[in-house]
Design an enzyme around this catalytic site. Sequence first.
Site, PDB file in Angstrom:
ATOM      1  N   CYS A   2      47.091-119.649  40.473  1.00  0.00           N
ATOM      2  CA  CYS A   2      48.352-118.349  39.983  1.00  0.00           C
ATOM      3  C   CYS A   2      48.954-117.438  40.642  1.00  0.00           C
ATOM      4  O   CYS A   2      47.645-116.517  40.962  1.00  0.00           O
ATOM      5  CB  CYS A   2      48.498-118.268  37.654  1.00  0.00           C
ATOM      6  SG  CYS A   2      48.021-120.237  37.390  1.00  0.00           S
ATOM      7  N   ARG A  27      49.518-119.472  46.058  1.00  0.00           N
ATOM      8  CA  ARG A  27      48.158-119.786  44.789  1.00  0.00           C
ATOM      9  C   ARG A  27      48.804-120.822  43.959  1.00  0.00           C
ATOM     10  O   ARG A  27      47.649-120.637  42.920  1.00  0.00           O
ATOM     11  CB  ARG A  27      48.128-118.462  44.168  1.00  0.00           C
ATOM     12  CG  ARG A  27      47.635-117.073  45.648  1.00  0.00           C
ATOM     13  CD  ARG A  27      47.825-115.855  44.667  1.00  0.00           C
ATOM     14  NE  ARG A  27      46.734-115.438  43.642  1.00  0.00           N
ATOM     15  CZ  ARG A  27      45.690-114.771  43.756  1.00  0.00           C
ATOM     16  NH1 ARG A  27      45.907-114.807  45.352  1.00  0.00           N
ATOM     17  NH2 ARG A  27      45.178-115.413  43.005  1.00  0.00           N
ATOM     18  N   TRP A  74      49.858-122.501  38.744  1.00  0.00           N
ATOM     19  CA  TRP A  74      48.579-124.053  39.409  1.00  0.00           C
ATOM     20  C   TRP A  74      47.628-124.342  37.675  1.00  0.00           C
ATOM     21  O   TRP A  74      46.790-123.778  37.658  1.00  0.00           O
ATOM     22  CB  TRP A  74      47.555-123.596  40.177  1.00  0.00           C
ATOM     23  CG  TRP A  74      47.154-124.349  40.566  1.00  0.00           C
ATOM     24  CD1 TRP A  74      47.184-125.491  42.225  1.00  0.00           C
ATOM     25  CD2 TRP A  74      46.018-125.161  39.971  1.00  0.00           C
ATOM     26  NE1 TRP A  74      46.551-126.303  42.030  1.00  0.00           N
ATOM     27  CE2 TRP A  74      45.342-126.277  41.066  1.00  0.00           C
ATOM     28  CE3 TRP A  74      45.121-124.641  39.054  1.00  0.00           C
ATOM     29  CZ2 TRP A  74      43.704-126.908  40.920  1.00  0.00           C
ATOM     30  CZ3 TRP A  74      43.663-125.954  39.008  1.00  0.00           C
ATOM     31  CH2 TRP A  74      43.359-126.873  40.085  1.00  0.00           C
ATOM     32  N   ASN A 100      46.742-114.882  35.040  1.00  0.00           N
ATOM     33  CA  ASN A 100      45.687-115.635  35.806  1.00  0.00           C
ATOM     34  C   ASN A 100      44.436-115.702  35.905  1.00  0.00           C
ATOM     35  O   ASN A 100      43.469-114.920  35.230  1.00  0.00           O
ATOM     36  CB  ASN A 100      45.668-115.517  37.350  1.00  0.00           C
ATOM     37  CG  ASN A 100      45.380-115.672  38.326  1.00  0.00           C
ATOM     38  OD1 ASN A 100      44.757-117.253  39.020  1.00  0.00           O
ATOM     39  ND2 ASN A 100      44.983-114.965  39.073  1.00  0.00           N
ATOM     40  N   GLY A 101      43.325-116.989  35.638  1.00  0.00           N
ATOM     41  CA  GLY A 101      42.851-117.184  35.033  1.00  0.00           C
ATOM     42  C   GLY A 101      41.760-118.497  34.031  1.00  0.00           C
ATOM     43  O   GLY A 101      43.115-119.478  34.033  1.00  0.00           O
ATOM     44  N   GLU A 527      36.404-131.227  58.631  1.00  0.00           N
ATOM     45  CA  GLU A 527      36.982-131.089  58.716  1.00  0.00           C
ATOM     46  C   GLU A 527      38.500-131.656  59.035  1.00  0.00           C
ATOM     47  O   GLU A 527      39.352-131.509  58.410  1.00  0.00           O
ATOM     48  CB  GLU A 527      36.521-128.965  59.477  1.00  0.00           C
ATOM     49  CG  GLU A 527      38.081-128.629  59.561  1.00  0.00           C
ATOM     50  CD  GLU A 527      38.938-128.134  58.394  1.00  0.00           C
ATOM     51  OE1 GLU A 527      37.539-127.743  57.133  1.00  0.00           O
ATOM     52  OE2 GLU A 527      39.529-127.525  58.149  1.00  0.00           O
ATOM     53  N   LYS A 531      41.772-132.162  56.619  1.00  0.00           N
ATOM     54  CA  LYS A 531      43.091-131.539  57.236  1.00  0.00           C
ATOM     55  C   LYS A 531      43.728-132.595  56.844  1.00  0.00           C
ATOM     56  O   LYS A 531      44.831-132.070  56.466  1.00  0.00           O
ATOM     57  CB  LYS A 531      42.999-131.330  58.815  1.00  0.00           C
ATOM     58  CG  LYS A 531      43.205-129.731  59.151  1.00  0.00           C
ATOM     59  CD  LYS A 531      43.213-128.949  58.265  1.00  0.00           C
ATOM     60  CE  LYS A 531      43.130-128.110  57.004  1.00  0.00           C
ATOM     61  NZ  LYS A 531      41.759-127.020  56.855  1.00  0.00           N
ATOM     62  N   GLU A 534      44.665-133.387  52.872  1.00  0.00           N
ATOM     63  CA  GLU A 534      45.279-132.013  52.558  1.00  0.00           C
ATOM     64  C   GLU A 534      46.554-132.814  52.355  1.00  0.00           C
ATOM     65  O   GLU A 534      47.155-132.283  51.236  1.00  0.00           O
ATOM     66  CB  GLU A 534      44.688-130.874  52.246  1.00  0.00           C
ATOM     67  CG  GLU A 534      43.498-130.305  52.325  1.00  0.00           C
ATOM     68  CD  GLU A 534      43.005-129.140  52.495  1.00  0.00           C
ATOM     69  OE1 GLU A 534      42.472-128.061  51.867  1.00  0.00           O
ATOM     70  OE2 GLU A 534      43.198-129.152  53.878  1.00  0.00           O
ATOM     71  N   HIS A 550      25.396-146.116  57.996  1.00  0.00           N
ATOM     72  CA  HIS A 550      24.146-146.728  56.665  1.00  0.00           C
ATOM     73  C   HIS A 550      25.293-146.833  55.341  1.00  0.00           C
ATOM     74  O   HIS A 550      25.812-146.267  54.373  1.00  0.00           O
ATOM     75  CB  HIS A 550      23.450-145.212  56.347  1.00  0.00           C
ATOM     76  CG  HIS A 550      22.196-145.736  57.138  1.00  0.00           C
ATOM     77  ND1 HIS A 550      21.195-146.068  57.505  1.00  0.00           N
ATOM     78  CD2 HIS A 550      22.055-144.493  58.570  1.00  0.00           C
ATOM     79  CE1 HIS A 550      20.099-145.686  58.224  1.00  0.00           C
ATOM     80  NE2 HIS A 550      21.406-144.851  59.080  1.00  0.00           N
ATOM     81  N   LYS A 651      46.138-122.558  47.544  1.00  0.00           N
ATOM     82  CA  LYS A 651      45.341-121.502  48.335  1.00  0.00           C
ATOM     83  C   LYS A 651      44.001-120.687  48.446  1.00  0.00           C
ATOM     84  O   LYS A 651      43.249-120.395  48.829  1.00  0.00           O
ATOM     85  CB  LYS A 651      46.106-120.764  49.087  1.00  0.00           C
ATOM     86  CG  LYS A 651      45.609-119.576  50.219  1.00  0.00           C
ATOM     87  CD  LYS A 651      46.334-120.772  51.695  1.00  0.00           C
ATOM     88  CE  LYS A 651      45.199-120.107  52.433  1.00  0.00           C
ATOM     89  NZ  LYS A 651      44.543-120.883  53.783  1.00  0.00           N
TER      90      LYS A 651
HETATM   91  C1  G6P Z   1      40.948-123.782  48.756  1.00  0.00           C
HETATM   92  C2  G6P Z   1      41.934-123.826  49.668  1.00  0.00           C
HETATM   93  C3  G6P Z   1      41.164-124.120  51.447  1.00  0.00           C
HETATM   94  C4  G6P Z   1      39.931-122.787  51.870  1.00  0.00           C
HETATM   95  C5  G6P Z   1      39.083-123.476  49.901  1.00  0.00           C
HETATM   96  C6  G6P Z   1      38.331-121.917  49.843  1.00  0.00           C
HETATM   97  O1  G6P Z   1      40.765-125.701  48.470  1.00  0.00           O
HETATM   98  O2  G6P Z   1      42.507-124.761  49.801  1.00  0.00           O
HETATM   99  O3  G6P Z   1      41.827-123.751  52.299  1.00  0.00           O
HETATM  100  O4  G6P Z   1      38.826-123.663  52.401  1.00  0.00           O
HETATM  101  O5  G6P Z   1      39.741-123.197  48.482  1.00  0.00           O
HETATM  102  O6  G6P Z   1      38.827-121.021  49.883  1.00  0.00           O
HETATM  103  P1  G6P Z   1      38.155-119.727  50.666  1.00  0.00           P
HETATM  104  O7  G6P Z   1      39.352-118.564  50.226  1.00  0.00           O
HETATM  105  O8  G6P Z   1      37.086-119.083  50.222  1.00  0.00           O
HETATM  106  O9  G6P Z   1      37.863-120.244  52.080  1.00  0.00           O
END
Ligand code: G6P
Length: 656
Positions: A2, A27, A74, A100-101, A527, A531, A534, A550, A651
């Site tokens: 948010c 956000r 969000w 927000n929260g 990773e 990606k 996501e 396994h 994000k």
């Molecule tokens: C969210 C974002 C990711 C990020 C993660 C941790 O899931 O979409 O891209 O890696 O949070 O966020 P930070 O700001 O702590 O790296």
Amino acid sequence: MCGIVGYIGGREAVPILIEGLKNLEYRGYDSAGIAVADSDKVFMVKRSGKLKNLEAAINESGISGSLGIGHTRWATHGAPTEANAHPHFGKTREFFVVHNGIIENHQQLKESLKREKCRFNSETDTEVIVHLLEKFYTGDLKQAVCRTVKKLKGSFALGVISSRHPDLLLAARRDSPLIIGLGKGENYIASDVPAILSQTRSVIYLENDEIAVLGRDNAEVFTVNGDCCNRRPVTVKMDPDSASKGGYSHFMIKEINEQPEVMRRILSARIKNNRVRFEELKLNEKRLKNIDNIQIVACGTAYHAGLCGKYVLEKLLKIPVNVDTSSEFRYREQIIKKNKTLVITVSQSGETADTLAALRASQQKGALILSVVNVVGSSIARESDGVVYIYAGPEIAVASTKAYTAQLMTIYLLALYLGEVFGTVSERIRREMLRMLARTPLKMKEVLANNGRIKRVARDYVKRYNIRLAEQFKFLEDEVAQFKDSRKALEFAEQWARRSHLTYGRRFGDFPFLYLGRNVNFPSALEGALKLKEITYISAEGYAAGEMKHGPIALIDEFPLVICINPRSSLYDKMLSNIQEIKARRGTVLSIATKGDREIRKKAYSDYIIEIPPVNEFVSPLIVALPLQLLAYYIAAGIGCDIDQPRNLAKSVTVE
Ligand code: G6P
């Protein structure tokens, strides 16, 4: 999660709020709203869906005023509907709140407010705040906010306006970020700097349980008990252009392409006379020398960077390094040795709720906290004993790319720095490592310049995917035929296609992706899979190649695409064996291999090859990251996904 923005001044608030919300959309983006005060009337517009829906509605409504608050949501409590969108208001419609929260005691508060005949308009946790404000208001808005905040449990950043006080903008926070922007004859509130960067660079970071009272010409900060806090503004250094797409079609591809420059920036800031220096790191060497174990905590992509950090730090420091996701670590028995455990938190935003909680839990047990953070002045940065910034610049795309490689590079340098402090890294090794790291920008450039191959592989995959989709359509022919009205039939088919497109990975799991890697490139496999998931919603798994037997090997037939990360390394032959095991089961293999590797070119080993320039295996994750990011990007673009704002994600995850 948010985004909040607020304005008080002499100008028209609406465009300032909209611009702020656009810069905060990362956000959350499932609904949005604004409330604007014009003399003693407050007008509100809210819409579900993306910000453009709100913008269109505002344009139609013609609302105006020079005081206002805005919110991009969000969803946590309540679906992303218009009724649940912020701002929220109470019975009198005189008080408006954005939040927000998460208010953890909202159920209890709601029950007791209902007993007092409050009627709720939404399913949100937020709405209790505005009813409490109404209840406590006796003519003094600041006092009502203070009394309300004292009743709340959980996390919040709040923006409050009231038609009773058209000359006041109030804000409060606990465990969710909020900043105050200072202008001439005007002031702002925002969740994050980019929201107000084009308006002002002078900001105050509000601390926990502080209340801000803003007028046009004044900004005061108080404790919840109403005592005045003398807070000094700081000047933020951030280029507003760095938060724009700059001609690229998405922020993600722009940020992927920025990586050589980010690496150069880090290297030139950190390396002085063949030594690594972290000028902002306020941890003295005596304290660091006491350390005999390291615990890394992080979430998402930052966790993967931390995982790679384990290999790097253990190799260079010869002490045990544990890595954990913050959400697990915070609720476990944390094994911390007072003054001997160094906890390294890794976070792009510096605001991730779980990482912040993990930091605080470790701090209470006497750990030394060092944070690797991108956003300057963020909560994690401020609460750590020492901080090193990664200099990635603003990262807007939800899927993290440049922050990941910047975290990696910073961790390599940190390991060299600590190695010097601990005396575990010789000068020869240090110089050699620095030489290798210094080549990273050029090698990254080479990968980016040769992205044609990656595009072709992605295109091929998307073609296979579309053929499969068309095949699924055949099953629908009968169903479509039953519609007498051809327009309806078309509508049905289109709806189905859209649905299946978005949920394809889940409903037709014919083409899942499996990413395999070993050693330092095991985190790269995780990773790479993250990606893809996501931004394409295709199911993808990252695995340590040695673990394939396994379980994951059961998935193998011709449909999944198995991405084998196999640049030349000490474990190259082991990876080749894994590849052969996949091929023996008719698997389709895409190898990430070193340029000029003839062996892997043999048909038996790989169906597709993406080459990277020769690179030392120890630092190869820095280079391997790029083709994996590009592959996910081009597949997402081919399928037509919303790359910068994937569904359900945000994000900055400021709620647990
Ligand atoms: C969210 C974002 C990711 C990020 C993660 C941790 O899931 O979409 O891209 O890696 O949070 O966020 P930070 O700001 O702590 O790296």
